[in-house]
Design a protein around this motif. Structure first.
Motif, mmCIF file in Angstrom:
data_model
loop_
_atom_site.group_PDB
_atom_site.id
_atom_site.type_symbol
_atom_site.label_atom_id
_atom_site.label_comp_id
_atom_site.label_asym_id
_atom_site.label_seq_id
_atom_site.Cartn_x
_atom_site.Cartn_y
_atom_site.Cartn_z
ATOM 1 N N PHE A 134 0.834 -1.205 0.000
ATOM 2 C CA PHE A 134 0.000 0.000 0.000
ATOM 3 C C PHE A 134 0.872 1.259 0.000
ATOM 4 N N LEU A 135 1.942 1.243 0.793
ATOM 5 C CA LEU A 135 2.803 2.430 0.877
ATOM 6 C C LEU A 135 3.506 2.724 -0.446
ATOM 7 N N ARG A 136 3.755 1.659 -1.260
ATOM 8 C CA ARG A 136 4.348 1.910 -2.584
ATOM 9 C C ARG A 136 3.399 2.718 -3.469
ATOM 10 N N GLU A 137 2.086 2.560 -3.237
ATOM 11 C CA GLU A 137 1.101 3.307 -4.044
ATOM 12 C C GLU A 137 1.047 4.775 -3.638
ATOM 13 N N ILE A 138 1.544 5.085 -2.439
ATOM 14 C CA ILE A 138 1.602 6.492 -2.002
ATOM 15 C C ILE A 138 3.060 6.842 -1.668
ATOM 16 N N ALA A 139 3.937 6.558 -2.622
ATOM 17 C CA ALA A 139 5.382 6.745 -2.376
ATOM 18 C C ALA A 139 5.722 8.203 -2.069
ATOM 19 N N HIS A 140 4.821 9.137 -2.467
ATOM 20 C CA HIS A 140 5.084 10.558 -2.165
ATOM 21 C C HIS A 140 4.887 10.856 -0.680
ATOM 22 N N LEU A 141 4.172 9.989 0.035
ATOM 23 C CA LEU A 141 3.935 10.214 1.466
ATOM 24 C C LEU A 141 4.691 9.238 2.368
ATOM 25 N N ARG A 142 5.179 8.139 1.783
ATOM 26 C CA ARG A 142 5.733 7.106 2.663
ATOM 27 C C ARG A 142 6.986 7.530 3.437
ATOM 28 N N PRO A 143 7.770 8.555 2.976
ATOM 29 C CA PRO A 143 8.892 8.977 3.831
ATOM 30 C C PRO A 143 8.445 9.469 5.212
ATOM 31 N N ARG A 144 7.150 9.772 5.376
ATOM 32 C CA ARG A 144 6.660 10.248 6.676
ATOM 33 C C ARG A 144 6.381 9.118 7.665
ATOM 34 N N THR A 145 6.507 7.881 7.212
ATOM 35 C CA THR A 145 6.323 6.766 8.148
ATOM 36 C C THR A 145 7.638 6.484 8.868
ATOM 37 N N ASN A 146 7.553 5.847 10.015
ATOM 38 C CA ASN A 146 8.769 5.468 10.755
ATOM 39 C C ASN A 146 9.689 4.627 9.896
ATOM 40 N N THR A 147 9.090 3.642 9.207
ATOM 41 C CA THR A 147 9.888 2.693 8.430
ATOM 42 C C THR A 147 10.707 3.400 7.366
ATOM 43 N N PHE A 148 10.045 4.238 6.565
ATOM 44 C CA PHE A 148 10.763 4.846 5.442
ATOM 45 C C PHE A 148 11.631 6.014 5.880
ATOM 46 N N GLY A 149 11.266 6.665 6.985
ATOM 47 C CA GLY A 149 12.193 7.641 7.560
ATOM 48 C C GLY A 149 13.507 6.955 7.888
ATOM 49 N N ALA A 150 13.403 5.777 8.523
ATOM 50 C CA ALA A 150 14.611 5.010 8.884
ATOM 51 C C ALA A 150 15.387 4.590 7.648
ATOM 52 N N VAL A 151 14.680 4.043 6.654
ATOM 53 C CA VAL A 151 15.349 3.535 5.442
ATOM 54 C C VAL A 151 16.089 4.664 4.717
ATOM 55 N N PHE A 152 15.447 5.832 4.592
ATOM 56 C CA PHE A 152 16.069 6.895 3.798
ATOM 57 C C PHE A 152 17.175 7.621 4.562
ATOM 58 N N ARG A 153 17.103 7.631 5.886
ATOM 59 C CA ARG A 153 18.252 8.151 6.645
ATOM 60 C C ARG A 153 19.438 7.195 6.519
ATOM 61 N N ILE A 154 19.163 5.890 6.530
ATOM 62 C CA ILE A 154 20.245 4.913 6.344
ATOM 63 C C ILE A 154 20.815 5.035 4.927
ATOM 64 N N ARG A 155 19.944 5.239 3.942
ATOM 65 C CA ARG A 155 20.412 5.398 2.554
ATOM 66 C C ARG A 155 21.404 6.567 2.463
ATOM 67 N N HIS A 156 21.042 7.691 3.086
ATOM 68 C CA HIS A 156 21.948 8.853 3.116
ATOM 69 C C HIS A 156 23.273 8.483 3.775
ATOM 70 N N ASN A 157 23.194 7.803 4.909
ATOM 71 C CA ASN A 157 24.412 7.448 5.632
ATOM 72 C C ASN A 157 25.303 6.503 4.849
ATOM 73 N N MET A 158 24.698 5.582 4.113
ATOM 74 C CA MET A 158 25.501 4.670 3.294
ATOM 75 C C MET A 158 26.221 5.422 2.176
ATOM 76 N N ALA A 159 25.554 6.421 1.600
ATOM 77 C CA ALA A 159 26.214 7.233 0.568
ATOM 78 C C ALA A 159 27.409 7.969 1.171
ATOM 79 N N MET A 160 27.238 8.504 2.374
ATOM 80 C CA MET A 160 28.342 9.202 3.038
ATOM 81 C C MET A 160 29.483 8.227 3.353
ATOM 82 N N ALA A 161 29.116 7.010 3.773
ATOM 83 C CA ALA A 161 30.132 5.998 4.092
ATOM 84 C C ALA A 161 30.971 5.682 2.855
ATOM 85 N N ILE A 162 30.302 5.548 1.721
ATOM 86 C CA ILE A 162 30.982 5.180 0.476
ATOM 87 C C ILE A 162 31.976 6.271 0.069
ATOM 88 N N HIS A 163 31.505 7.519 0.067
ATOM 89 C CA HIS A 163 32.410 8.617 -0.299
ATOM 90 C C HIS A 163 33.569 8.727 0.698
#
Length: 467
Positions: free
Chosen positions: A118-147
């Motif tokens: 269901f959250l994939r159907e509202i991908a414009h809002l899903r960053p506001r959930t706990n789950t996707f807030g966590a996933v996208f903060r980790i995504r940012h951190n992994m990019a920083m780790a790589i650089h």
């Protein structure tokens, strides 16, 4: 409302100067309470944790309070106080509340569990959930780790083109880039499209990899890495494939296959350590909510050396498993391109740790890989991980001009498009190696998510290009 500088919630929750007046801004996750007092959980994206705002209803206008609903955006001035319960040190006693943005009752993220589908159907809002807030903060951190990892090692971050213009036949897995009117294409007598009037004057596509250009850079700058979007137009509707994904591709002059394996292992361990060190709250949340073994699995990666195994030996292990009654969906034999189930058997059941598989049959690998003396295998390496299968693919490159030409001819690759690549083998060739890491595959591993569509903000898959 009195103007006070905003404090991020991640910082408010660490503070102990109780009695101070602070300002926080964020979105309402929940609101509960009695006729006298309400408790608002406010989140601003800076942390998985909410700050609790305590509202004494007697001090506020009733009509204004009606608009404080789940999803509304607030600015709150209040006194930082020591929290009695709620598992946090600090909460805020509200003095002034301003509603920056009301949110009506059609807001789809009400306080209840939502499926990931269901959250994939509202991908414009899903960053506001706990789950996707966590996933996208980790995504940012992994990019920083790589650089950080490559920068500390003296690598140069090299930008390879996203549009590549080679009219390579067999470009079936590439997205074409054109300014032509697709309803009115000029064709020659043979029916082939004429590209003379197109933007680049020839057929152009979105890149599937920056590796070939990365090799050119490594033979000048020594050690480089790319980190950018890549595109594959294969019709793979699986939980592991995207049509648009990000890839990291280091390429290092003078590295042989062993150096390449060492680099891959050190790199991936650095990223996992970074996640444990810098994303502890988010990783713990995902561990508790989605994948109870996540933290343990991340820690286990760091403890042991990866197994290094020749493909031929790997096939023997799999054949022995079949002989003992293990059922695979796909057959196992020397020369087969291993399926995900084969890779995961080696990692999860046989060795119980990551495996680097080397020396694959040349028939199932790309033309640029260095050929071994046996004439049958090449110096490839795939890093195989639990739950994922292949997470890194790489090789020592063929540095010998004649061998490379023969392989290109054997595989019927149009030579006229490869002239610039071959120049590196004519003008001061050198041994060199590199690999590619699919960024989203790394994120699947680090977050414990099961579907690759849930580790990229707006997934691009067959028949899906929403948002």
């Amino acid at each position: 409302m009195e103007k006070i500088g905003r404090t991020k919630i991640v910082d408010v929750l660490k503070r102990e100067d109780f009695g101070t007046i602070v300002n926080v801004k964020g979105w309402v996750r929940t609101r509960r309470g009695s006729k006298q007092v309400n408790f608002i959980a406010l989140n601003d994206g800076s942390t998985i944790n909410n700050v609790q705002v305590v509202v004494d209803l007697a001090n506020f206008d009733e009509d204004m309070l009606k608009d404080i609903t789940t999803g509304a955006c607030l600015s709150v001035n209040g006194e930082l106080t020591e929290s009695v319960g709620s598992g946090q040190k600090a909460e805020i006693q509200a003095r002034e509340i301003e509603i920056l943005g009301a949110c009506d009752n059609t807001y789809p993220l009400q306080k209840k569990g939502h499926t990931l589908e269901f959250l994939r159907e509202i991908a414009h809002l899903r960053p506001r959930t706990n789950t996707f807030g966590a996933v996208f903060r980790i995504r940012h951190n992994m990019a920083m780790a790589i650089h950080t990892f490559f920068h500390q090692k003296g690598f140069v971050y090299f930008h390879t083109p996203i549009i590549t213009a080679s009219d390579c036949e067999g470009a079936g897995q590439m997205f074409q880039v054109t300014t032509k009117n697709l309803y009115d294409l000029k064709r020659d007598e043979a029916g082939s499209i004429i590209y003379d009037d197109d933007f680049f004057g020839k057929q152009a596509s979105l890149t599937v990899s920056g590796q070939l250009e990365g090799e050119l850079a490594a033979t000048a700058l020594g050690a480089i890495y790319t980190f950018g979007p890549t595109f594959r137009a294969e019709n793979s509707n699986t939980p592991r494939h995207l049509a648009e994904f990000w890839m990291i591709e280091p390429e290092v002059a003078f590295n042989d296959i062993t150096d390449n394996m060492d680099l891959a292992e050190e790199f991936i361990k650095f990223c996992v350590q970074w996640a444990l060190d810098n994303c502890a709250d988010d990783v713990k949340f995902l561990n508790d909510m989605f994948d109870k073994g996540l933290i343990e699995r991340l820690q286990s990666i760091l403890k042991e050396s990866f197994v290094r195994l020749a493909y031929t030996e790997g096939i023997k292990v799999l054949e022995e498993a079949v002989a003992k009654g293990h059922k695979f969906e796909f057959p196992v034999y020397w020369g087969v391109d291993l399926a995900s189930e084969h890779e995961r058997y080696l990692v999860e059941e046989h060795f119980k740790r990551p495996v680097i598989l080397t020396d694959y049959p040349k028939e199932i690998k790309a033309f640029y890989m260095k050929q071994n003396e046996d004439g049958k295998t090449v110096r490839a390496m795939d890093v195989l991980f639990p739950k994922i299968g292949e997470i890194i693919g790489g090789s020592e490159r063929e540095a010998d001009y004649d061998k490379l030409i023969n392989r290109i001819n054997e595989m019927h690759i149009p030579m006229k498009d490869m002239w610039w690549y071959l120049d590196t083998r004519r003008f001061g060739t050198c041994p060199h190696s590199g690999f590619g890491l699919g960024f989203e595959r790394l994120l699947l591993f680090v977050t414990g998510m099961a579907n690759i569509r849930d580790v990229i903000p707006f997934p691009r898959t067959p028949r899906n290009a929403e948002f």
